[in-house]
Design a protein around this motif. Structure first.
Motif, PDB file in Angstrom:
ATOM      1  N   GLY A  25       9.860   0.158  -9.187  1.00 38.28           N
ATOM      2  CA  GLY A  25       8.998   1.214  -8.684  1.00 38.28           C
ATOM      3  C   GLY A  25       8.010   1.732  -9.722  1.00 38.28           C
ATOM      4  O   GLY A  25       7.077   2.448  -9.377  1.00 38.28           O
ATOM      5  N   GLU A  72      17.000   4.549  -1.107  1.00 36.08           N
ATOM      6  CA  GLU A  72      15.669   4.925  -0.618  1.00 36.08           C
ATOM      7  C   GLU A  72      14.587   4.203  -1.411  1.00 36.08           C
ATOM      8  O   GLU A  72      13.596   3.742  -0.841  1.00 36.08           O
ATOM      9  CB  GLU A  72      15.469   6.437  -0.715  1.00 36.08           C
ATOM     10  CG  GLU A  72      16.276   7.223   0.299  1.00 36.08           C
ATOM     11  CD  GLU A  72      16.200   8.730   0.066  1.00 36.08           C
ATOM     12  OE1 GLU A  72      15.323   9.189  -0.700  1.00 36.08           O
ATOM     13  OE2 GLU A  72      17.035   9.442   0.652  1.00 36.08           O
ATOM     14  N   GLU A  75      14.465   0.625  -0.226  1.00 33.93           N
ATOM     15  CA  GLU A  75      13.807   0.531   1.083  1.00 33.93           C
ATOM     16  C   GLU A  75      12.301   0.717   0.955  1.00 33.93           C
ATOM     17  O   GLU A  75      11.518   0.028   1.610  1.00 33.93           O
ATOM     18  CB  GLU A  75      14.397   1.572   2.037  1.00 33.93           C
ATOM     19  CG  GLU A  75      15.813   1.242   2.477  1.00 33.93           C
ATOM     20  CD  GLU A  75      16.470   2.369   3.264  1.00 33.93           C
ATOM     21  OE1 GLU A  75      15.740   3.262   3.765  1.00 33.93           O
ATOM     22  OE2 GLU A  75      17.703   2.363   3.370  1.00 33.93           O
ATOM     23  N   GLU A  76      11.888   1.648   0.081  1.00 34.93           N
ATOM     24  CA  GLU A  76      10.461   1.880  -0.130  1.00 34.93           C
ATOM     25  C   GLU A  76       9.794   0.663  -0.762  1.00 34.93           C
ATOM     26  O   GLU A  76       8.687   0.277  -0.379  1.00 34.93           O
ATOM     27  CB  GLU A  76      10.267   3.108  -1.030  1.00 34.93           C
ATOM     28  CG  GLU A  76       8.816   3.515  -1.186  1.00 34.93           C
ATOM     29  CD  GLU A  76       8.679   4.772  -2.034  1.00 34.93           C
ATOM     30  OE1 GLU A  76       7.740   4.789  -2.849  1.00 34.93           O
ATOM     31  OE2 GLU A  76       9.493   5.692  -1.880  1.00 34.93           O
ATOM     32  N   ALA A  79       9.342  -1.970   1.860  1.00 38.98           N
ATOM     33  CA  ALA A  79       8.231  -1.590   2.736  1.00 38.98           C
ATOM     34  C   ALA A  79       6.889  -1.876   2.060  1.00 38.98           C
ATOM     35  O   ALA A  79       5.971  -2.398   2.703  1.00 38.98           O
ATOM     36  CB  ALA A  79       8.337  -0.113   3.113  1.00 38.98           C
ATOM     37  N   GLN A  80       6.774  -1.543   0.765  1.00 41.12           N
ATOM     38  CA  GLN A  80       5.528  -1.812   0.029  1.00 41.12           C
ATOM     39  C   GLN A  80       5.234  -3.313  -0.032  1.00 41.12           C
ATOM     40  O   GLN A  80       4.093  -3.736   0.145  1.00 41.12           O
ATOM     41  CB  GLN A  80       5.611  -1.255  -1.397  1.00 41.12           C
ATOM     42  CG  GLN A  80       5.528   0.237  -1.493  1.00 41.12           C
ATOM     43  CD  GLN A  80       5.692   0.730  -2.926  1.00 41.12           C
ATOM     44  OE1 GLN A  80       5.745  -0.057  -3.861  1.00 41.12           O
ATOM     45  NE2 GLN A  80       5.773   2.037  -3.091  1.00 41.12           N
TER      46      GLN A  80
END
Length: 153
Positions: A25, A72, A75-76, A79-80
């Motif tokens: 991230g 989370e 999952e993010e 999605a990205q």
């Protein structure tokens, strides 16, 4: 008289077939993912995106559910990545898969690279100041000497 073998170079067929990239991230890891994605596209390689969810011993004492937070983030990230692949669909075709583990990032990347018989590993440069002295995941991967490692700033 010696026999000569004609070896013909074929563009795009001599590079990596499986590329593992570590993401967490951070900006540098997302740049690493973009770099690895371009490399995978050009080589027709499989891109294995790996997120290792940190296990923080003190997390429970803070009153926050660390597992839920790292889930989370995973999952993010998925999605990205899906959004990015949808944007380039029809222009670029990239085969990719997402792997997530709990534990030490180095161990998770090594496990994935071993299981998939990776030809290359790509990671972002550590953004933590202490890693300049102690050593980062990238340094540990390079020192292992098992795969070519690209560190993206």
């Amino acid at each position: 008289m010696t026999e000569q073998h004609s070896h013909r170079f074929e563009r795009g067929t001599d590079g990596p077939k499986v590329i593992v990239v570590g993401v967490d991230g951070s900006d540098s890891s997302l740049r690493a993912a973009a770099y690895a994605g371009g490399l995978a596209r050009r080589q027709g390689a499989l891109l294995a995106v790996v997120y290792v969810q940190p296990v923080l011993a003190g997390g429970a004492a803070l009153g926050a559910s660390v597992a839920e937070t790292t889930d989370e983030i995973a999952e993010e990230l998925v999605a990205q990545i899906r959004e990015a692949t949808e944007r380039v669909k029809g222009i670029f075709d990239i085969r990719w898969e997402f792997h997530t583990f709990r534990g030490d990032p180095y161990s998770g990347l090594v496990q994935t690279a071993d299981e998939l018989k990776a030809d290359a590993v790509v990671v972002g440069a550590s953004e933590q100041a202490g890693h300049r002295f102690v050593g980062s995941v990238a340094v540990r991967l390079v020192k292992s000497g098992r795969w070519p490692v690209t560190v993206v700033p």
